[in-house]
Scaffold this motif. Sequence first.
Motif, short mmCIF file in Angstrom:
data_model
loop_
_atom_site.label_atom_id
_atom_site.label_comp_id
_atom_site.label_asym_id
_atom_site.label_seq_id
_atom_site.Cartn_x
_atom_site.Cartn_y
_atom_site.Cartn_z
N THR A 16 11.03 14.60 -0.02
CA THR A 16 10.22 13.43 -0.68
C THR A 16 10.48 12.01 -0.75
N LEU A 17 12.11 11.83 -0.50
CA LEU A 17 12.26 10.67 -0.04
C LEU A 17 11.84 10.19 1.35
N TRP A 18 11.58 11.07 2.17
CA TRP A 18 11.30 10.77 3.61
C TRP A 18 10.04 10.24 3.81
N GLY A 19 10.11 9.08 4.41
CA GLY A 19 8.89 8.22 4.69
C GLY A 19 8.24 7.64 3.21
N GLY A 20 8.90 7.34 2.20
CA GLY A 20 8.26 6.73 1.00
C GLY A 20 8.95 5.40 1.07
N VAL B 66 0.75 -1.17 -0.02
CA VAL B 66 -0.04 0.00 0.08
C VAL B 66 0.77 1.14 -0.02
N PRO B 67 0.55 2.17 -0.98
CA PRO B 67 1.57 3.33 -0.85
C PRO B 67 1.64 4.11 0.45
N PRO B 68 2.63 4.74 0.62
CA PRO B 68 2.76 5.38 1.79
C PRO B 68 1.80 6.52 2.00
N HIS C 213 2.08 16.25 1.55
CA HIS C 213 2.60 17.34 0.42
C HIS C 213 3.56 18.25 1.06
N GLY C 214 4.02 18.19 2.05
CA GLY C 214 4.97 18.98 2.59
C GLY C 214 4.84 19.60 3.88
N SER D 237 9.31 7.05 -5.08
CA SER D 237 9.08 7.13 -3.83
C SER D 237 7.70 6.75 -3.34
N ARG D 238 7.00 6.84 -4.33
CA ARG D 238 5.56 6.46 -4.49
C ARG D 238 4.88 7.64 -3.35
N LYS D 239 5.19 8.65 -3.24
CA LYS D 239 4.43 9.87 -2.74
C LYS D 239 4.64 11.21 -3.29
#
Lengths: 429, 655
Positions: free
Chosen positions: B355-359, A93-95, A99-100, B292-294
């Motif tokens: 972007t990488l973080w938590g991906g 399942v995607p994380p 968005h920041g 990263s799928r996010k």
Amino acid sequence: MRLTSLPSLLARRGRVVLALGGLALLSGCNFNFWRMDGHQSTMDVSGPVARSQLGVFYATCWVTFVIFVLVAGVLAYATLKFRARTEADEHAVPPEQGHGNPLIELSLIGASVLALVIIAVPTLKSIGYTYDVPAEEKANAYEVNAHGFQWWFKFEYLDPAAQIAGAGPLVTANELVIPAGRPIRINLRGMDVIHSFWVPKLAGKVDMIPNRGNFIWLKADAPGYFWGQCAEYCGDSHAVMRFRVIALAQDEFDKWRKDQLAPAREVAAARQPKAQFAAYRTDWKRNERGWSDQFELSPLDSWRTQQEPEPKHEDPALIDQGKHLFQEKTCITCHNVRGHSVDTMIGGKMQKVEFLGSPAYPNLTHVGGRTTIAAGVLENNAEQLARWISHPDQVKPGNKMYVSGYVANNIKLTPDDVTALVAYLRSLK
Amino acid sequence: MDDTVKSPFLGKEEHAPAQPSFVLWRPTAKTGLMSWLTTVDHKKIGFLYGAFALFFFLVGGFEALLIRLQLMVPNNTVLTAPQYNTMFTMHGTTMIFLAVMPLGAAFFNFIMPLQIGARDVAFPRLNAFSLWTFVSGAIILNIGWFLKDGPPDASWVGYAPLTSKLYNPSHATDFWVLGLQLLGVASIAAALNFIVTIINLRAPGMTMMRLPVFTWMTLITSFLIILSFPAITIALVEVMFDRQFGTNFFEVSNGGMPILWQHLFWVFGHPEVYILILPAMGIVSEILPTFSRKPLFGYPIVVFSGASIGFLGFTVWSHHMFTTGMGTVATSAFALATMTIAVPTGVKIFNWIGTLWGGHLKMRTPMMFALGFIWMFMIGGFSGVMHSAAPADAQQQDSYFVVAHFHYVLIGGSIFALLGGIHYWFPLMFGRRVSEFWGKLSFWVIFAGFNITFFPMHFLGLNGMPRRTFTYDGNMGWNTGNYIATIGALILGTGIAIYFAVVIYTYFKGAVAEHDTWDARTLEWSLPNPPPEYNFAVIPTVHARDAFWYEKHHRAEIEQEKAAHHQEDLAHGGIHMPFQSIYPLVASTGILIAAIGITAFDSNPVPGIHWKLGLALTGGLIMFIGVYLWALEGAEGYHIHPDEAGPDASAAPKH
């Protein structure tokens, strides 16, 4: 120490370390190049201007090093921690689709600005300091002109004590002799294309631009012999447009200046020519190094030795022959040898021809006292002189002596001519 | 070998348009040479841009290897001084104008319209004209290799007065001047096209703040091109006038100012640096979220910092001129402005890490290149900050330290991202996927070779080695560094060779890629691999920033919408396609001939002047005819109906 990102790079990339190590074994290199202690090192400086510039460099190094360690650390951690380890993991399942985070963003921007302020302060201070001679030292400053030509440097001394009646200021080529411990203000001018004046151990470069009154200041902490080089691409022989700066204690400098003011040295012509022709090496390759390790053991002492005439090794007859060749082969069209002349038949009359030359070409009045020829490329000894005047194009592609001298006027030098000219030029101490 | 993959960009014969009633001939070939010469399809044009760029990338790389071989040991004689000077001049000019810029243009052309849900760029024929004018410029720039004048040798910055007739009497410099001039025409025409496309042809719902970052960077880069190229155009015209007609812009003896060239050149030249790097940043900003799928971390800030970089890029040009004696005030101002530009650049790096973080990081080849980009660009960025400190730069300027810096930015930055981009979009472009093993192998060889080549150059520069020097003596402490750099260059060359071998193999025989190969987020991946001529059978409606990701998670809603849009299209008679045209090629050929005629002119009249004048006028006439007929034939087109073309043309995702 020195370049700060090296350790982090090595720590980061084991493969690079392995590759570098493997190469070291292969090539048998000693890895001293990172010490950066060469003749033109910007990291091992000998004057306050270069030191100020080095200080700014260290400031930028440390600030960027700290930021690098922090950012690279987080990047490496994120890459390892959040890596998908299995094929199944990739299709999980995607994380969370975040968005920041404005708070993180703004604080990082703030931190970046702060880091830049740390660099900006010494930068601004050094810009002011390195630009011109500090006000309190102005009175003590010594002023010279430096003119860049394709491909050599001309230096003129503006000092009132260095003016020669009827001949203008004292002029040298490719070797700038300065008093140590005094600020030197050098007016820079490009005479054809753009060149750049760079003596890394004394100061960063400033360009020599046609139609633009640039200047640089520098100071040598102590007497020394410094390597310099043109740093702006200026045509075919840019790479071999080099020069030297020789810093002397004030009294030694004064003596040198006094000697230079004298006209060129005369060697009395012998009645009995005992001409013996040395065979100089002729198999020089293009770009071959014309410099001996011997010289570098103590460059300043080598320079001092070069100032002394060597009557014992001189052949007056040969020198006289060279002097006449200097006129016959049209060398005098360009090169000045102050005080020298020959009597020669012109239009059926014996006339005195002075070696006036032109101010746009290297002045050879005291060429024998210089440590280099061909703009800092070759060591000034008989062998290299012979090499230079025999095949100037092999040392300096496209140079005027060859292109508009030898080729244009169809000038040929026999080995005997070369020997005589070398003897003459060597006598001009 | 699987033959289910169709040759890319193949059109449908049965939908070949009828000849227009107009007397002008409209080419209709969908295959063969004519189809490529007359194409107006942005995908074919993008492909051609890419093919030419990669060819010149290899040429420039070969020149670089010769340079490194000459410097491998002191006092070397592989090349003569003039040959060496030619090599570094052509290496720089080729890599910047004929490799990296057109490779960026290839992606702009191919990917950008797909990302915004458009069926082509706004001006398809102008797009073809840009391509062929670029090719003309490339021909003139390289024509010297085959003539006795030789190729240009005044360095890629061509500082006056070294480019004047007095110091550079052969026509080599004329080739350089006219070549760059034509490349400028091509770039400005293309940039205007991209800007109009992005502003006007976005799919419904694709607001500016939903644009994919790569499209944003295309837009910003295009603005940089149309604002910066006029400066070099003026400068080149001045050099041309000096050389061809004896004017005095840079003629010192008549009061000309050589420093003027530097200001004009760098007012162009610095934004040019960002023209080279912003597309790369855009590509990385696409790859990282996908793998990263996010979503991209801090999208608005990444976009805004890209725009800031573009804007600030025009305020820092004189940091290339810190050694020209600008005085303390100008030097300080440009030093501070240059430091300022580090902030938006740094922000991008923070956001990529965010972007990488938590991906869920999928370590595929494109991701490797993107991560390699961040690492290398960071090092190049930090040495850039060092240059911004003007006093330190006085030592580094024109030394190998600078050479190290800009290769970290341009190879470690631009090239890494572009190579990664090729891997990333390869399945979409050609329907095949590059082998992970060989892709990663080429990455690691390139990565190692690159660092072994360029890291020692920092030390060489600080140890006083000036750039653009064909030889050095063995006593300066530069031997080891140069030796290592050359070994590294050979490794780098090997890596590039592997990369190309793999990509070419994959093009013909690679594994067939499934639809939406990487589980990506942007609209181009909603299309079949490779996309049909008309791109979108049904123009999509965009509901979110990562439009395709949203589609994949809201399938029912999207299906309904598409059916409705399809009905609208039918009501309009199907999908409108533009006719092909030969006239952009005719106009570019005319420019090429005219430019060759102009290079042959001389401010000192020489025999053959009538012949040269004739050539220039003939070229001008051909260009005029080309442009006139291009206008006259009109922007007509035809309609096609993808439904009737078979299931292959359906844009519905197939999984």
